[in-house]
Design a protein around this motif. Sequence first.
Motif, PDB file in Angstrom:
ATOM      1  N   ILE A 168     -43.932  35.382  -7.757  1.00  0.00           N
ATOM      2  CA  ILE A 168     -42.485  35.561  -7.609  1.00  0.00           C
ATOM      3  C   ILE A 168     -42.096  37.016  -7.792  1.00  0.00           C
ATOM      4  O   ILE A 168     -41.315  37.586  -7.008  1.00  0.00           O
ATOM      5  CB  ILE A 168     -41.740  34.670  -8.629  1.00  0.00           C
ATOM      6  N   ASP A 169     -42.632  37.643  -8.823  1.00  0.00           N
ATOM      7  CA  ASP A 169     -42.273  39.030  -9.115  1.00  0.00           C
ATOM      8  C   ASP A 169     -42.647  39.980  -7.983  1.00  0.00           C
ATOM      9  O   ASP A 169     -42.031  41.042  -7.834  1.00  0.00           O
ATOM     10  CB  ASP A 169     -42.954  39.491 -10.409  1.00  0.00           C
ATOM     11  N   ARG A 170     -43.646  39.613  -7.174  1.00  0.00           N
ATOM     12  CA  ARG A 170     -44.073  40.459  -6.057  1.00  0.00           C
ATOM     13  C   ARG A 170     -43.483  40.017  -4.730  1.00  0.00           C
ATOM     14  O   ARG A 170     -43.873  40.520  -3.678  1.00  0.00           O
ATOM     15  CB  ARG A 170     -45.613  40.484  -5.997  1.00  0.00           C
ATOM     16  N   GLY A 171     -42.558  39.070  -4.774  1.00  0.00           N
ATOM     17  CA  GLY A 171     -41.899  38.629  -3.557  1.00  0.00           C
ATOM     18  C   GLY A 171     -42.759  37.772  -2.655  1.00  0.00           C
ATOM     19  O   GLY A 171     -42.417  37.560  -1.483  1.00  0.00           O
ATOM     20  N   GLU A 172     -43.875  37.274  -3.168  1.00  0.00           N
ATOM     21  CA  GLU A 172     -44.776  36.458  -2.356  1.00  0.00           C
ATOM     22  C   GLU A 172     -44.292  35.017  -2.231  1.00  0.00           C
ATOM     23  O   GLU A 172     -44.563  34.338  -1.247  1.00  0.00           O
ATOM     24  CB  GLU A 172     -46.182  36.472  -2.960  1.00  0.00           C
ATOM     25  N   LEU A 173     -43.602  34.511  -3.266  1.00  0.00           N
ATOM     26  CA  LEU A 173     -43.032  33.179  -3.243  1.00  0.00           C
ATOM     27  C   LEU A 173     -41.616  33.230  -3.788  1.00  0.00           C
ATOM     28  O   LEU A 173     -41.309  34.045  -4.666  1.00  0.00           O
ATOM     29  CB  LEU A 173     -43.855  32.207  -4.102  1.00  0.00           C
ATOM     30  N   THR A 174     -40.765  32.362  -3.266  1.00  0.00           N
ATOM     31  CA  THR A 174     -39.438  32.220  -3.840  1.00  0.00           C
ATOM     32  C   THR A 174     -39.518  31.324  -5.070  1.00  0.00           C
ATOM     33  O   THR A 174     -40.516  30.626  -5.302  1.00  0.00           O
ATOM     34  CB  THR A 174     -38.479  31.585  -2.828  1.00  0.00           C
ATOM     35  N   LEU A 175     -38.462  31.322  -5.849  1.00  0.00           N
ATOM     36  CA  LEU A 175     -38.398  30.471  -7.026  1.00  0.00           C
ATOM     37  C   LEU A 175     -38.603  29.012  -6.655  1.00  0.00           C
ATOM     38  O   LEU A 175     -39.330  28.271  -7.325  1.00  0.00           O
ATOM     39  CB  LEU A 175     -37.046  30.663  -7.718  1.00  0.00           C
ATOM     40  N   ALA A 176     -37.992  28.595  -5.542  1.00  0.00           N
ATOM     41  CA  ALA A 176     -38.096  27.193  -5.122  1.00  0.00           C
ATOM     42  C   ALA A 176     -39.501  26.827  -4.669  1.00  0.00           C
ATOM     43  O   ALA A 176     -39.898  25.664  -4.756  1.00  0.00           O
ATOM     44  CB  ALA A 176     -37.093  26.920  -4.007  1.00  0.00           C
ATOM     45  N   ARG A 177     -40.268  27.788  -4.192  1.00  0.00           N
ATOM     46  CA  ARG A 177     -41.599  27.512  -3.651  1.00  0.00           C
ATOM     47  C   ARG A 177     -42.703  27.675  -4.690  1.00  0.00           C
ATOM     48  O   ARG A 177     -43.867  27.396  -4.405  1.00  0.00           O
ATOM     49  CB  ARG A 177     -41.884  28.457  -2.483  1.00  0.00           C
ATOM     50  N   ALA A 178     -42.346  28.114  -5.899  1.00  0.00           N
ATOM     51  CA  ALA A 178     -43.372  28.455  -6.883  1.00  0.00           C
ATOM     52  C   ALA A 178     -43.838  27.233  -7.662  1.00  0.00           C
ATOM     53  O   ALA A 178     -43.923  27.252  -8.881  1.00  0.00           O
ATOM     54  CB  ALA A 178     -42.848  29.524  -7.830  1.00  0.00           C
ATOM     55  N   SER A 179     -44.154  26.173  -6.950  1.00  0.00           N
ATOM     56  CA  SER A 179     -44.810  25.006  -7.536  1.00  0.00           C
ATOM     57  C   SER A 179     -46.309  25.150  -7.295  1.00  0.00           C
ATOM     58  O   SER A 179     -46.759  26.029  -6.543  1.00  0.00           O
ATOM     59  CB  SER A 179     -44.295  23.720  -6.884  1.00  0.00           C
ATOM     60  N   TRP A 180     -47.101  24.275  -7.919  1.00  0.00           N
ATOM     61  CA  TRP A 180     -48.539  24.397  -7.714  1.00  0.00           C
ATOM     62  C   TRP A 180     -48.938  24.176  -6.254  1.00  0.00           C
ATOM     63  O   TRP A 180     -49.773  24.928  -5.726  1.00  0.00           O
ATOM     64  CB  TRP A 180     -49.291  23.459  -8.650  1.00  0.00           C
ATOM     65  N   PRO A 181     -48.363  23.212  -5.529  1.00  0.00           N
ATOM     66  CA  PRO A 181     -48.691  23.125  -4.101  1.00  0.00           C
ATOM     67  C   PRO A 181     -48.351  24.407  -3.344  1.00  0.00           C
ATOM     68  O   PRO A 181     -49.095  24.818  -2.449  1.00  0.00           O
ATOM     69  CB  PRO A 181     -47.832  21.944  -3.622  1.00  0.00           C
ATOM     70  N   GLY A 182     -47.235  25.062  -3.701  1.00  0.00           N
ATOM     71  CA  GLY A 182     -46.884  26.312  -3.045  1.00  0.00           C
ATOM     72  C   GLY A 182     -47.866  27.422  -3.359  1.00  0.00           C
ATOM     73  O   GLY A 182     -48.187  28.248  -2.493  1.00  0.00           O
ATOM     74  N   ILE A 183     -48.370  27.453  -4.606  1.00  0.00           N
ATOM     75  CA  ILE A 183     -49.359  28.464  -4.991  1.00  0.00           C
ATOM     76  C   ILE A 183     -50.658  28.257  -4.219  1.00  0.00           C
ATOM     77  O   ILE A 183     -51.271  29.213  -3.718  1.00  0.00           O
ATOM     78  CB  ILE A 183     -49.603  28.399  -6.508  1.00  0.00           C
ATOM     79  N   LYS A 184     -51.109  27.007  -4.108  1.00  0.00           N
ATOM     80  CA  LYS A 184     -52.343  26.741  -3.362  1.00  0.00           C
ATOM     81  C   LYS A 184     -52.188  27.087  -1.889  1.00  0.00           C
ATOM     82  O   LYS A 184     -53.133  27.604  -1.265  1.00  0.00           O
ATOM     83  CB  LYS A 184     -52.756  25.274  -3.557  1.00  0.00           C
ATOM     84  N   ASP A 185     -51.014  26.821  -1.348  1.00  0.00           N
ATOM     85  CA  ASP A 185     -50.785  27.159   0.059  1.00  0.00           C
ATOM     86  C   ASP A 185     -50.826  28.672   0.256  1.00  0.00           C
ATOM     87  O   ASP A 185     -51.416  29.164   1.230  1.00  0.00           O
ATOM     88  CB  ASP A 185     -49.425  26.610   0.504  1.00  0.00           C
ATOM     89  N   TRP A 186     -50.227  29.433  -0.676  1.00  0.00           N
ATOM     90  CA  TRP A 186     -50.288  30.899  -0.584  1.00  0.00           C
ATOM     91  C   TRP A 186     -51.736  31.378  -0.632  1.00  0.00           C
ATOM     92  O   TRP A 186     -52.130  32.292   0.118  1.00  0.00           O
ATOM     93  CB  TRP A 186     -49.486  31.519  -1.739  1.00  0.00           C
ATOM     94  N   ALA A 187     -52.543  30.789  -1.506  1.00  0.00           N
ATOM     95  CA  ALA A 187     -53.943  31.206  -1.619  1.00  0.00           C
ATOM     96  C   ALA A 187     -54.714  30.938  -0.329  1.00  0.00           C
ATOM     97  O   ALA A 187     -55.558  31.744   0.078  1.00  0.00           O
ATOM     98  CB  ALA A 187     -54.603  30.489  -2.789  1.00  0.00           C
ATOM     99  N   ARG A 188     -54.428  29.816   0.313  1.00  0.00           N
ATOM    100  CA  ARG A 188     -55.102  29.524   1.598  1.00  0.00           C
ATOM    101  C   ARG A 188     -54.726  30.542   2.665  1.00  0.00           C
ATOM    102  O   ARG A 188     -55.546  30.896   3.515  1.00  0.00           O
ATOM    103  CB  ARG A 188     -54.741  28.108   2.059  1.00  0.00           C
ATOM    104  N   ARG A 189     -53.501  31.029   2.628  1.00  0.00           N
ATOM    105  CA  ARG A 189     -53.030  31.983   3.633  1.00  0.00           C
ATOM    106  C   ARG A 189     -53.397  33.427   3.290  1.00  0.00           C
ATOM    107  O   ARG A 189     -53.308  34.310   4.156  1.00  0.00           O
ATOM    108  CB  ARG A 189     -51.512  31.865   3.796  1.00  0.00           C
ATOM    109  N   ASN A 190     -53.794  33.679   2.057  1.00  0.00           N
ATOM    110  CA  ASN A 190     -54.086  35.049   1.614  1.00  0.00           C
ATOM    111  C   ASN A 190     -55.414  35.098   0.857  1.00  0.00           C
ATOM    112  O   ASN A 190     -55.455  35.513  -0.315  1.00  0.00           O
ATOM    113  CB  ASN A 190     -52.952  35.560   0.721  1.00  0.00           C
ATOM    114  N   PRO A 191     -56.507  34.699   1.496  1.00  0.00           N
ATOM    115  CA  PRO A 191     -57.786  34.638   0.775  1.00  0.00           C
ATOM    116  C   PRO A 191     -58.221  35.992   0.231  1.00  0.00           C
ATOM    117  O   PRO A 191     -58.907  36.062  -0.798  1.00  0.00           O
ATOM    118  CB  PRO A 191     -58.762  34.114   1.826  1.00  0.00           C
ATOM    119  N   GLN A 192     -57.824  37.080   0.877  1.00  0.00           N
ATOM    120  CA  GLN A 192     -58.240  38.414   0.433  1.00  0.00           C
ATOM    121  C   GLN A 192     -57.532  38.831  -0.853  1.00  0.00           C
ATOM    122  O   GLN A 192     -57.939  39.819  -1.487  1.00  0.00           O
ATOM    123  CB  GLN A 192     -57.975  39.447   1.541  1.00  0.00           C
ATOM    124  N   ARG A 193     -56.497  38.100  -1.277  1.00  0.00           N
ATOM    125  CA  ARG A 193     -55.739  38.472  -2.468  1.00  0.00           C
ATOM    126  C   ARG A 193     -55.894  37.442  -3.602  1.00  0.00           C
ATOM    127  O   ARG A 193     -55.224  37.556  -4.630  1.00  0.00           O
ATOM    128  CB  ARG A 193     -54.258  38.633  -2.118  1.00  0.00           C
TER     129      ARG A 193
END
Length: 407
Positions: A263-288
């Motif tokens: 959230i602090d880096r603007g990668e997810l919104t407050l509403a999206r910062a659930s565990w499913p949202g975190i896993k989805d971000w990781a799938r889309r950003n494997p290099q990070r």
Amino acid sequence: MRTRSRPAPRASSRITNMSRATRWAGQAAAAAILGVLAGCASAPRSGPPTRNPDDAAGAAVRPERSAPSGPTVTRPAARWVGVEWSELPGWSGEWLRDWFPAFRRGCSRPAPAWQGVCAAALLDGVADLDAAAARQWLQQRLQPFRVESLDGNADGMVTGYYEPLLEASRVRRPGYEVPIYAPPVGSRTTWTRREIDTLPPAQTGLGGREIAWLRDRLDALVLQIQGSGRLAITEADGSRRVVRVAFAAHNNQPYQSVGRWLIDRGELTLARASWPGIKDWARRNPQRVDEMMWSNPRVVFFREEALPDPSVGPRGAAGVPLTPGRSIAVDPRSVPYGTPVWLDTTEPLSNNPLRRLVVAQDTGTAIVGAVRADYFWGWGDAAEASAGRMKQRLRMWVLWPLDDSPF
């Protein structure tokens, strides 16, 4: 998992054999005594947190300050305000039959204040009372108190946790290359997560302490956040069995929420910062993924336990097995272990009312404050789905024995 209350006949909102004036007088005396004791009360019993729930958003709730209704009891992190049973929303419709087993488990090691109530609860037949009789049984023995912050805020937040079930291998092999460790021997480990992943001395120090190997680093992070889990483990000889791994220690580093980092880096919104949202971000950003994982320096070490009864949950900080839908984690400075707590919140997936009686049986690093709870959903896919999305507004009430001071 069913979480909505079943309808039941309305019960009396009064406590039998005790007038309102007598009840308030007794509780006022307890509050006066408490005012003297609060400064010298011993600290609550501490125990290892069974998980560090990923309070990704740390969401604020709308402040709501309540006028006191009755005698006020001050605890280190909260105040309790005595109320009538009629204040508890949904109380008259609660179905208590599956609550009694959770409470009776806690009665295996009751605090002094609960010895009388526990002795009565363990008698044959109590757990088989119908809904109206069970409510009457409680109303005869307990007094409800609204829980507020020390400045009178009655609003808070509830999150959820669960026991993951993960595929694992006893030996490292292709597809299973992420270790979970037992505590290192003979040293107080302070290596960070990044150092454990990258430094040869840290890897050497943990060599031979591998309990099992997982498929995915995010699975390992989930396990460490929840603090316990079940492994469907393939042994070296090819046989399979399910075991439990429970919290044993950590690396003495601070816990940091990866959700908050995103959230602090603007990668997810407050509403999206659930565990499913975190896993989805990781799938889309494997290099990070490394960068995200290393933002939380804390690593949890485990001990392996047999799982003779798959229907029994892991032990919480209170030392008793957790019950799905009936156990919560609390800040013990606000609510002592073993205390019945009435919750007024909503379900995370449907937003339907979730009003039910639970028992405070656990704690956690992120569970801090007066009106703050972590709701144990159990295990399996449904529990994971609900726990990963739960971040709801909460109000709560504690129930305390009538014949004892709240300290």
